[in-house]
Design a protein around this motif. Sequence first.
Motif, PDB file in Angstrom:
ATOM      1  N   SER A  15      84.884  11.410  -4.380  1.00 29.46           N
ATOM      2  CA  SER A  15      83.466  11.533  -4.719  1.00 29.46           C
ATOM      3  C   SER A  15      83.040  12.993  -4.838  1.00 29.46           C
ATOM      4  CB  SER A  15      82.595  10.820  -3.674  1.00 29.46           C
ATOM      5  OG  SER A  15      82.760  11.400  -2.393  1.00 29.46           O
ATOM      6  N   SER A  58      76.452   0.892  -2.823  1.00 32.53           N
ATOM      7  CA  SER A  58      76.010   2.109  -3.510  1.00 32.53           C
ATOM      8  C   SER A  58      77.192   2.865  -4.088  1.00 32.53           C
ATOM      9  CB  SER A  58      75.240   3.010  -2.533  1.00 32.53           C
ATOM     10  OG  SER A  58      74.031   2.417  -2.131  1.00 32.53           O
ATOM     11  N   VAL A  85      77.727   3.968  -7.940  1.00 30.84           N
ATOM     12  CA  VAL A  85      77.919   5.375  -8.308  1.00 30.84           C
ATOM     13  C   VAL A  85      79.239   5.569  -9.052  1.00 30.84           C
ATOM     14  CG1 VAL A  85      78.248   7.712  -7.413  1.00 30.84           C
ATOM     15  CG2 VAL A  85      76.439   6.267  -6.480  1.00 30.84           C
ATOM     16  N   TYR A 107      78.679   4.358 -12.443  1.00 29.13           N
ATOM     17  CA  TYR A 107      77.764   5.285 -13.114  1.00 29.13           C
ATOM     18  C   TYR A 107      78.507   6.518 -13.599  1.00 29.13           C
ATOM     19  CZ  TYR A 107      73.817   8.544 -13.641  1.00 29.13           C
ATOM     20  OH  TYR A 107      72.902   9.464 -14.112  1.00 29.13           O
ATOM     21  N   ARG A 108      79.392   7.047 -12.767  1.00 26.74           N
ATOM     22  CA  ARG A 108      80.144   8.248 -13.147  1.00 26.74           C
ATOM     23  C   ARG A 108      81.088   7.966 -14.314  1.00 26.74           C
ATOM     24  NH1 ARG A 108      82.461  11.373  -8.036  1.00 26.74           N
ATOM     25  NH2 ARG A 108      82.577  13.044  -9.576  1.00 26.74           N
ATOM     26  N   ASN A 117      68.985   6.084  -8.330  1.00 27.20           N
ATOM     27  CA  ASN A 117      68.734   7.362  -7.661  1.00 27.20           C
ATOM     28  C   ASN A 117      69.046   7.293  -6.174  1.00 27.20           C
ATOM     29  OD1 ASN A 117      67.785   9.740  -9.181  1.00 27.20           O
ATOM     30  ND2 ASN A 117      66.227   8.346  -9.983  1.00 27.20           N
ATOM     31  N   CYS A 119      72.841   7.305  -5.717  1.00 22.05           N
ATOM     32  CA  CYS A 119      73.418   8.634  -5.961  1.00 22.05           C
ATOM     33  C   CYS A 119      73.127   9.591  -4.811  1.00 22.05           C
ATOM     34  CB  CYS A 119      72.886   9.202  -7.272  1.00 22.05           C
ATOM     35  SG  CYS A 119      73.508   8.357  -8.745  1.00 22.05           S
ATOM     36  N   ARG A 120      71.924   9.516  -4.275  1.00 21.58           N
ATOM     37  CA  ARG A 120      71.574  10.400  -3.148  1.00 21.58           C
ATOM     38  C   ARG A 120      72.336   9.986  -1.896  1.00 21.58           C
ATOM     39  NH1 ARG A 120      67.709  13.907  -4.434  1.00 21.58           N
ATOM     40  NH2 ARG A 120      66.276  13.413  -6.161  1.00 21.58           N
ATOM     41  N   MET A 165      76.351  10.785  -3.081  1.00 17.97           N
ATOM     42  CA  MET A 165      76.664  12.116  -3.605  1.00 17.97           C
ATOM     43  C   MET A 165      75.689  13.196  -3.162  1.00 17.97           C
ATOM     44  SD  MET A 165      79.360  11.448  -5.433  1.00 17.97           S
ATOM     45  CE  MET A 165      79.556  12.945  -6.386  1.00 17.97           C
ATOM     46  N   ALA A 179      70.406  10.997  -9.699  1.00 17.48           N
ATOM     47  CA  ALA A 179      71.168  10.450 -10.819  1.00 17.48           C
ATOM     48  C   ALA A 179      71.200  11.424 -11.989  1.00 17.48           C
ATOM     49  CB  ALA A 179      70.572   9.109 -11.242  1.00 17.48           C
ATOM     50  N   LEU A 207      73.652  14.375 -11.566  1.00 21.50           N
ATOM     51  CA  LEU A 207      75.066  14.095 -11.827  1.00 21.50           C
ATOM     52  C   LEU A 207      75.392  14.252 -13.307  1.00 21.50           C
ATOM     53  CD1 LEU A 207      75.878  11.044  -9.506  1.00 21.50           C
ATOM     54  CD2 LEU A 207      76.237  13.478  -9.103  1.00 21.50           C
TER      55      LEU A 207
END
Length: 232
Positions: A59, A124, A128, A131-132, A160, A163-164, A167, A171, A174
Amino acid sequence: MILDDQRKVITPLSVVVIPAETVHGFDFEEGTDGYVLTVAKLFIDEAVEGDIQLAQIFSGPGFCVGDDLANKLLVDLEALSYEMIGAEPGRRIAIKLHIQRILIALARHSGHGRGAGEVARSRSAVIVARYRRLIEQSFRKHTSLDVYAEQLGVSVAYLNVACRTIMARSAQSLVHDRTMIEAKRALLYTAMTVAEVAASLGFRDPAYFNRFFSRRAGMSPGCYRQVGRLGN
């Protein structure tokens, strides 16, 4: 080690994890001894077999130090070296197993085991990770968060939060981070002009790209290229 414009000193018995697409470099002192293991992302995806705790190792950049961890990893790294130069039956399976053992050791050392409240965090992490992958496909197209969220089947607000949580970044950050990685790589390692770099990243207006880059790097693209090449 140079990592995203910062220099970090690596002490003996350290393990460094560098995710794909991270701008980095090494400056080894004389007498440095160790292993550099480079694994294709597709092979890593296959090796983690959907295990969120193992996938979370990548990550972000990570650093571990310790005799116990180093000794555990050395056994598998030495075995990997043997398999890589050999042609024994089951070679690919053996390589995968040793990489899995390395990932498991790193995950356990980093405390990625499940505990109370980890179910929500794991969901989550899945969001993520997906999403990545979408960012990787679309960051040059300047896709909106609404579209990303729709593709993931979640709201922008949930995206969001995820992501928080995983990471420590929003969002949108990133997406911008991925764009900056590609911009820095192009500026340092290609002969493209700044305008050409901007166009390759989907910016129709080079001036807007200059402002975008300068806000995040603290200097213009041209200055970044000059400083980076002087450093090399």
